[in-house]
Structures are given as structure tokens and as C-alpha cells.
Design a protein around this motif. Structure first.
Motif, PDB file in Angstrom:
ATOM      1  N   ARG A 109       0.875  -1.174   0.000  1.00 37.52           N
ATOM      2  CA  ARG A 109       0.000   0.000   0.000  1.00 37.52           C
ATOM      3  C   ARG A 109       0.911   1.223   0.000  1.00 37.52           C
ATOM      4  N   SER A 110       0.692   2.136  -0.930  1.00 41.03           N
ATOM      5  CA  SER A 110       1.600   3.270  -1.090  1.00 41.03           C
ATOM      6  C   SER A 110       1.640   4.165   0.138  1.00 41.03           C
ATOM      7  N   GLY A 111       0.531   4.349   0.819  1.00 41.39           N
ATOM      8  CA  GLY A 111       0.511   5.193   2.012  1.00 41.39           C
ATOM      9  C   GLY A 111       1.385   4.628   3.122  1.00 41.39           C
ATOM     10  N   LEU A 112       1.312   3.314   3.355  1.00 39.09           N
ATOM     11  CA  LEU A 112       2.163   2.688   4.376  1.00 39.09           C
ATOM     12  C   LEU A 112       3.631   2.778   3.979  1.00 39.09           C
ATOM     13  N   ALA A 113       3.918   2.640   2.695  1.00 33.10           N
ATOM     14  CA  ALA A 113       5.308   2.717   2.224  1.00 33.10           C
ATOM     15  C   ALA A 113       5.862   4.131   2.409  1.00 33.10           C
ATOM     16  N   LEU A 114       5.096   5.137   2.012  1.00 33.36           N
ATOM     17  CA  LEU A 114       5.555   6.524   2.105  1.00 33.36           C
ATOM     18  C   LEU A 114       5.682   6.990   3.553  1.00 33.36           C
ATOM     19  N   LYS A 115       4.660   6.764   4.340  1.00 33.41           N
ATOM     20  CA  LYS A 115       4.623   7.306   5.699  1.00 33.41           C
ATOM     21  C   LYS A 115       5.436   6.518   6.719  1.00 33.41           C
ATOM     22  N   HIS A 116       5.548   5.189   6.512  1.00 37.14           N
ATOM     23  CA  HIS A 116       6.166   4.358   7.543  1.00 37.14           C
ATOM     24  C   HIS A 116       7.256   3.412   7.025  1.00 37.14           C
ATOM     25  N   GLY A 117       7.474   3.341   5.717  1.00 35.47           N
ATOM     26  CA  GLY A 117       8.482   2.436   5.169  1.00 35.47           C
ATOM     27  C   GLY A 117       8.052   0.987   5.156  1.00 35.47           C
ATOM     28  N   ILE A 118       6.746   0.716   5.233  1.00 36.80           N
ATOM     29  CA  ILE A 118       6.243  -0.657   5.239  1.00 36.80           C
ATOM     30  C   ILE A 118       6.027  -1.106   3.799  1.00 36.80           C
ATOM     31  N   SER A 119       6.677  -2.214   3.443  1.00 37.13           N
ATOM     32  CA  SER A 119       6.604  -2.701   2.071  1.00 37.13           C
ATOM     33  C   SER A 119       6.588  -4.220   2.066  1.00 37.13           C
ATOM     34  N   LEU A 120       6.685  -4.796   0.888  1.00 39.62           N
ATOM     35  CA  LEU A 120       6.788  -6.243   0.709  1.00 39.62           C
ATOM     36  C   LEU A 120       8.151  -6.540   0.110  1.00 39.62           C
ATOM     37  N   PRO A 121       8.927  -7.434   0.717  1.00 35.89           N
ATOM     38  CA  PRO A 121      10.260  -7.704   0.169  1.00 35.89           C
ATOM     39  C   PRO A 121      10.233  -8.481  -1.145  1.00 35.89           C
ATOM     40  N   ASN A 122       9.125  -9.092  -1.485  1.00 37.73           N
ATOM     41  CA  ASN A 122       9.022  -9.867  -2.724  1.00 37.73           C
ATOM     42  C   ASN A 122       7.935  -9.318  -3.633  1.00 37.73           C
ATOM     43  N   THR A 123       7.822  -8.008  -3.683  1.00 32.35           N
ATOM     44  CA  THR A 123       6.714  -7.417  -4.413  1.00 32.35           C
ATOM     45  C   THR A 123       6.891  -7.519  -5.930  1.00 32.35           C
ATOM     46  N   PRO A 124       5.874  -7.846  -6.696  1.00 29.74           N
ATOM     47  CA  PRO A 124       4.630  -8.342  -6.143  1.00 29.74           C
ATOM     48  C   PRO A 124       4.727  -9.817  -5.782  1.00 29.74           C
ATOM     49  N   GLY A 125       4.094 -10.184  -4.695  1.00 32.86           N
ATOM     50  CA  GLY A 125       3.958 -11.595  -4.354  1.00 32.86           C
ATOM     51  C   GLY A 125       2.885 -12.198  -5.238  1.00 32.86           C
ATOM     52  N   THR A 126       3.008 -13.474  -5.537  1.00 31.15           N
ATOM     53  CA  THR A 126       2.049 -14.140  -6.407  1.00 31.15           C
ATOM     54  C   THR A 126       1.338 -15.248  -5.659  1.00 31.15           C
ATOM     55  N   ILE A 127       0.025 -15.290  -5.804  1.00 28.62           N
ATOM     56  CA  ILE A 127      -0.763 -16.420  -5.324  1.00 28.62           C
ATOM     57  C   ILE A 127      -1.258 -17.146  -6.566  1.00 28.62           C
ATOM     58  N   ASP A 128      -0.825 -18.378  -6.719  1.00 31.79           N
ATOM     59  CA  ASP A 128      -1.197 -19.186  -7.878  1.00 31.79           C
ATOM     60  C   ASP A 128      -2.609 -19.735  -7.728  1.00 31.79           C
ATOM     61  N   SER A 129      -3.228 -20.081  -8.860  1.00 38.03           N
ATOM     62  CA  SER A 129      -4.611 -20.561  -8.839  1.00 38.03           C
ATOM     63  C   SER A 129      -4.761 -21.901  -8.139  1.00 38.03           C
ATOM     64  N   ASP A 130      -3.694 -22.662  -7.998  1.00 39.75           N
ATOM     65  CA  ASP A 130      -3.812 -23.968  -7.345  1.00 39.75           C
ATOM     66  C   ASP A 130      -3.405 -23.951  -5.869  1.00 39.75           C
ATOM     67  N   TYR A 131      -3.117 -22.782  -5.301  1.00 39.33           N
ATOM     68  CA  TYR A 131      -2.761 -22.673  -3.886  1.00 39.33           C
ATOM     69  C   TYR A 131      -4.024 -22.559  -3.044  1.00 39.33           C
ATOM     70  N   ARG A 132      -4.096 -23.343  -1.978  1.00 42.35           N
ATOM     71  CA  ARG A 132      -5.264 -23.308  -1.094  1.00 42.35           C
ATOM     72  C   ARG A 132      -4.893 -23.106   0.371  1.00 42.35           C
ATOM     73  N   GLY A 133      -3.639 -22.778   0.638  1.00 44.13           N
ATOM     74  CA  GLY A 133      -3.192 -22.588   2.011  1.00 44.13           C
ATOM     75  C   GLY A 133      -3.558 -21.228   2.560  1.00 44.13           C
ATOM     76  N   PRO A 134      -3.132 -20.962   3.800  1.00 40.80           N
ATOM     77  CA  PRO A 134      -3.427 -19.670   4.429  1.00 40.80           C
ATOM     78  C   PRO A 134      -2.802 -18.517   3.644  1.00 40.80           C
ATOM     79  N   LEU A 135      -3.529 -17.415   3.569  1.00 43.05           N
ATOM     80  CA  LEU A 135      -3.038 -16.211   2.898  1.00 43.05           C
ATOM     81  C   LEU A 135      -2.364 -15.326   3.945  1.00 43.05           C
ATOM     82  N   GLY A 136      -1.044 -15.276   3.885  1.00 45.59           N
ATOM     83  CA  GLY A 136      -0.275 -14.382   4.739  1.00 45.59           C
ATOM     84  C   GLY A 136       0.397 -13.338   3.869  1.00 45.59           C
ATOM     85  N   VAL A 137       0.651 -12.175   4.438  1.00 43.09           N
ATOM     86  CA  VAL A 137       1.303 -11.095   3.689  1.00 43.09           C
ATOM     87  C   VAL A 137       2.682 -10.871   4.294  1.00 43.09           C
TER      88      VAL A 137
END
Length: 155
Positions: A74-102
Motif C-alpha cells: 500500500r503506497s501510504g504505508l510505504a511513504l509514511k512508515h516504510g512498510i513494504s513487501l520484500p518480494n513485491t509483487p507476491g504471487t498467489i497461484d490458482s492452485d494454492y489453497r493454504g493460508p493467505l499471509g502477507v
């Protein structure tokens, strides 16, 4: 045709936390919220500077075949607090059914507390094409050729 993403909550998840949703009519990404385990809901989850952690959403998803879900910061979290994703973009494949963690990282200089129900990332649903890969003895020529990183930009 609009793809339908089927969403199921984990047994422990707080059902009052909103499912992924588009916050405006023109939004490309649906906001995803933190759904913290009961012991963290009041205090939140603290992410120290340079710390990486998987933040739970309490969800599992079923993405239709031929699509993927991309998880982006989220751009607001990145700009204001430096919160990002180290693997952006993360991919969820169509055959994955496990827990969705960010997977989040705090690139800021101060600890950041992620609150229960807080919007932490966005999900983009996109079509996927699987290519066929073939061994070749030679490749076609282009103007760029083998020019690598920065070869078409500023000198």
C-alpha cells in the motif's frame, strides 16, 4: 466475464474483519487486512526496523484457473512508515489453497505496530499465460542486443 475469488475464513479468524475489498470504484487493487490471532488483537503486531514477518489475514482463497493474485504494498504505508513487501509483487497461484499471509518488511527507522483489521496490502487479480520453453542454438537479433541493466537509460 468477471473472475470470482472464493474466500474462506480460517477457524480462528475474526469474522468482523472485512474481506478483501475495493475501496473506490476505480481501484485496481482490493485492500487486504490483517486478521491477527486472539492474543495479538488488542496490542497489535510490532514490526521492528528491517524486520520481516508474515502477517496473517485469516483467509484462504480459491483463484480461478487462468488467473493469479498479485500482492502489492500500500503506497501510504510505504511513504509514511516504510512498510513494504520484500518480494513485491507476491504471487498467489490458482492452485494454492493454504493460508493467505502477507510478507511485510519495515524499511523505516521506527518500529511500526500493525493493528488488528488494518489494511496492510492490496491484491490485484490478473490473467496468466503459461509459455512453452524450447532450447535454441541462436536467438533473433534486436537493436538492444545483450545490453543489460541500465543499457537503455541514463548514461
Amino acid at each position: 466475464m468477471v473472475p470470482v475469488i472464493r474466500v474462506m475464513r480460517e477457524d480462528w479468524a475474526d469474522p468482523s474483519v472485512q474481506l478483501p475489498s475495493y475501496e473506490t470504484a476505480g481501484a485496481a487493487g482490493a485492500d487486504i487486512r490483517a486478521n491477527l490471532p486472539p492474543e495479538l488483537r488488542v496490542m497489535g503486531f510490532e514490526l521492528a526496523p528491517m524486520q520481516r514477518a508474515v502477517v496473517p489475514t485469516g483467509l484462504r482463497v480459491e483463484i480461478p484457473e487462468g488467473y493469479e493474485a498479485q500482492i502489492r504494498p500500500r503506497s501510504g504505508l510505504a511513504l509514511k512508515h516504510g512498510i513494504s513487501l520484500p518480494n513485491t509483487p507476491g504471487t498467489i497461484d490458482s492452485d494454492y489453497r493454504g493460508p493467505l499471509g502477507v510478507l511485510l518488511i519495515n524499511l523505516g527507522s521506527e518500529p511500526f505496530v500493525i493493528g488488528h483489521g488494518e489494511r496492510i496490502a492490496q491484491m490485484i487479480v490478473a490473467p496468466v499465460v503459461q509459455a512453452r520453453f524450447e532450447a535454441a542454438d541462436a536467438l533473433g537479433q534486436t537493436v538492444r542486443g545483450g545490453g543489460g541493466f541500465g543499457s537503455t537509460g541514463r548514461a
